[in-house]
Design a protein around this motif. Structure first.
Motif, PDB file in Angstrom:
ATOM      1  N   GLY A 214      -4.748   2.635   1.323  1.00 33.78           N
ATOM      2  CA  GLY A 214      -4.874   2.421   2.759  1.00 33.78           C
ATOM      3  C   GLY A 214      -5.808   1.298   3.141  1.00 33.78           C
ATOM      4  O   GLY A 214      -5.880   0.920   4.311  1.00 33.78           O
ATOM      5  N   SER A 215      -6.544   0.731   2.170  1.00 32.85           N
ATOM      6  CA  SER A 215      -7.408  -0.413   2.461  1.00 32.85           C
ATOM      7  C   SER A 215      -6.560  -1.648   2.750  1.00 32.85           C
ATOM      8  O   SER A 215      -5.429  -1.759   2.279  1.00 32.85           O
ATOM      9  CB  SER A 215      -8.305  -0.730   1.265  1.00 32.85           C
TER      10      SER A 215
ATOM     11  N   ILE B  33      -1.724  -4.291   2.572  1.00 31.95           N
ATOM     12  CA  ILE B  33      -2.177  -2.902   2.555  1.00 31.95           C
ATOM     13  C   ILE B  33      -1.962  -2.337   1.157  1.00 31.95           C
ATOM     14  O   ILE B  33      -0.913  -2.555   0.542  1.00 31.95           O
ATOM     15  CB  ILE B  33      -1.449  -2.056   3.628  1.00 31.95           C
ATOM     16  N   ILE B  34      -2.983  -1.648   0.650  1.00 32.45           N
ATOM     17  CA  ILE B  34      -2.890  -1.012  -0.663  1.00 32.45           C
ATOM     18  C   ILE B  34      -2.181   0.331  -0.500  1.00 32.45           C
ATOM     19  O   ILE B  34      -2.636   1.198   0.251  1.00 32.45           O
ATOM     20  CB  ILE B  34      -4.287  -0.806  -1.302  1.00 32.45           C
TER      21      ILE B  34
ATOM     22  N   ASN C  30     -11.058  -4.452   4.017  1.00 37.64           N
ATOM     23  CA  ASN C  30     -11.328  -3.536   5.131  1.00 37.64           C
ATOM     24  C   ASN C  30     -10.945  -2.149   4.623  1.00 37.64           C
ATOM     25  O   ASN C  30      -9.761  -1.832   4.508  1.00 37.64           O
ATOM     26  CB  ASN C  30     -10.510  -3.913   6.360  1.00 37.64           C
ATOM     27  N   PRO C  31     -11.933  -1.303   4.291  1.00 37.35           N
ATOM     28  CA  PRO C  31     -11.622  -0.027   3.652  1.00 37.35           C
ATOM     29  C   PRO C  31     -11.043   1.025   4.597  1.00 37.35           C
ATOM     30  O   PRO C  31     -10.455   2.005   4.134  1.00 37.35           O
ATOM     31  CB  PRO C  31     -12.973   0.435   3.102  1.00 37.35           C
ATOM     32  N   SER C  32     -11.184   0.838   5.897  1.00 39.48           N
ATOM     33  CA  SER C  32     -10.682   1.858   6.828  1.00 39.48           C
ATOM     34  C   SER C  32     -10.078   1.210   8.073  1.00 39.48           C
ATOM     35  O   SER C  32     -10.648   1.276   9.156  1.00 39.48           O
ATOM     36  CB  SER C  32     -11.800   2.828   7.214  1.00 39.48           C
ATOM     37  N   PRO C  33      -8.926   0.553   7.914  1.00 35.86           N
ATOM     38  CA  PRO C  33      -8.302  -0.114   9.063  1.00 35.86           C
ATOM     39  C   PRO C  33      -7.722   0.894  10.056  1.00 35.86           C
ATOM     40  O   PRO C  33      -7.391   2.022   9.691  1.00 35.86           O
ATOM     41  CB  PRO C  33      -7.186  -0.928   8.421  1.00 35.86           C
ATOM     42  N   SER C  34      -7.613   0.459  11.279  1.00 40.20           N
ATOM     43  CA  SER C  34      -6.900   1.245  12.285  1.00 40.20           C
ATOM     44  C   SER C  34      -5.408   1.003  12.105  1.00 40.20           C
ATOM     45  O   SER C  34      -4.969  -0.141  11.995  1.00 40.20           O
ATOM     46  CB  SER C  34      -7.324   0.813  13.685  1.00 40.20           C
TER      47      SER C  34
END
Length: 198
Positions: free
Chosen positions: A19-20, A39-40, A157-161
């Motif tokens: 999700g990062s 996106i991972i 960005n480890p926690s994108p919206s």
């Protein structure tokens, strides 16, 4: 102080999880990944990572891939990466419509039952901002991505919206995601796409 000091002094070597987002370094030129946002999706058991480029639209639609499907002409196809270009992925926000999907990050899901997907599109379901198809994927061998991050090829960005991840494309998409990284990355926005402008 040189350009590298200005662009990279603040970057940590954080390891991306599922999700990062990976946001390409602005100095990455002449490459498939130039100004890309990835996106991972998965961290395979044997190591390495698998992801999808979110902002590289192709000139294809689903009808180009499935010629007998007339409704497919309404659905654009994006390039998920240079690996396995005959493999199709679906990201969407429609967990209530496609209950078999797996959550990647809050509000974004991958996959679903093929019949449910076809029925949704055939019945006029909204596509823009709700679902996005990708040909191919981006992949890294064990430790490869970590080495690229240490060389400053990517910001994480480890926690994108999930709110806007299926909207927009190209350079503007990349700029939007760089802005989400905060003021430390403002210098990235000043690097011209064509290095000859320097």
């Amino acid at each position: 102080m040189d350009l590298k000091d200005l662009l990279y002094s603040h970057i940590s070597g954080s390891i991306p999880g599922q999700g990062s987002l990976l946001i390409a370094d602005p100095m990455m030129h002449g490459d498939f990944f130039s100004r890309s946002v990835i996106i991972i999706l998965d961290l395979p058991e044997k190591g390495g990572e698998l992801g999808l480029v979110l902002n590289k639209e192709t000139h294809l639609t689903l009808k180009d891939l499935i010629p007998d499907w007339e409704e497919g002409i309404k659905v654009p196809v994006f390039s998920g990466g240079p690996v396995d270009m005959d493999r199709l992925f679906l990201l969407h926000t429609l967990k209530d419509v496609f209950p078999d999907a797996m959550e990647v990050c809050p509000g974004i899901y991958v996959g679903g039952n093929v019949d449910d997907i076809i029925n949704y599109i055939n019945s006029g379901g909204e596509v823009e901002g709700k679902m996005r198809f990708f040909l191919g994927y981006s992949g890294w061998a064990p430790n490869q991505l970590q080495r690229e991050i240490e060389r400053h090829s990517w910001a994480v960005n480890p926690s994108p919206s999930g709110e806007d991840l299926l909207n927009g494309e190209g350079m503007e998409y990349w700029r939007r995601e760089v802005e989400q990284l905060g003021s430390d990355y403002r210098s990235w926005l000043m690097v011209p796409p064509d290095p000859s402008y320097n």
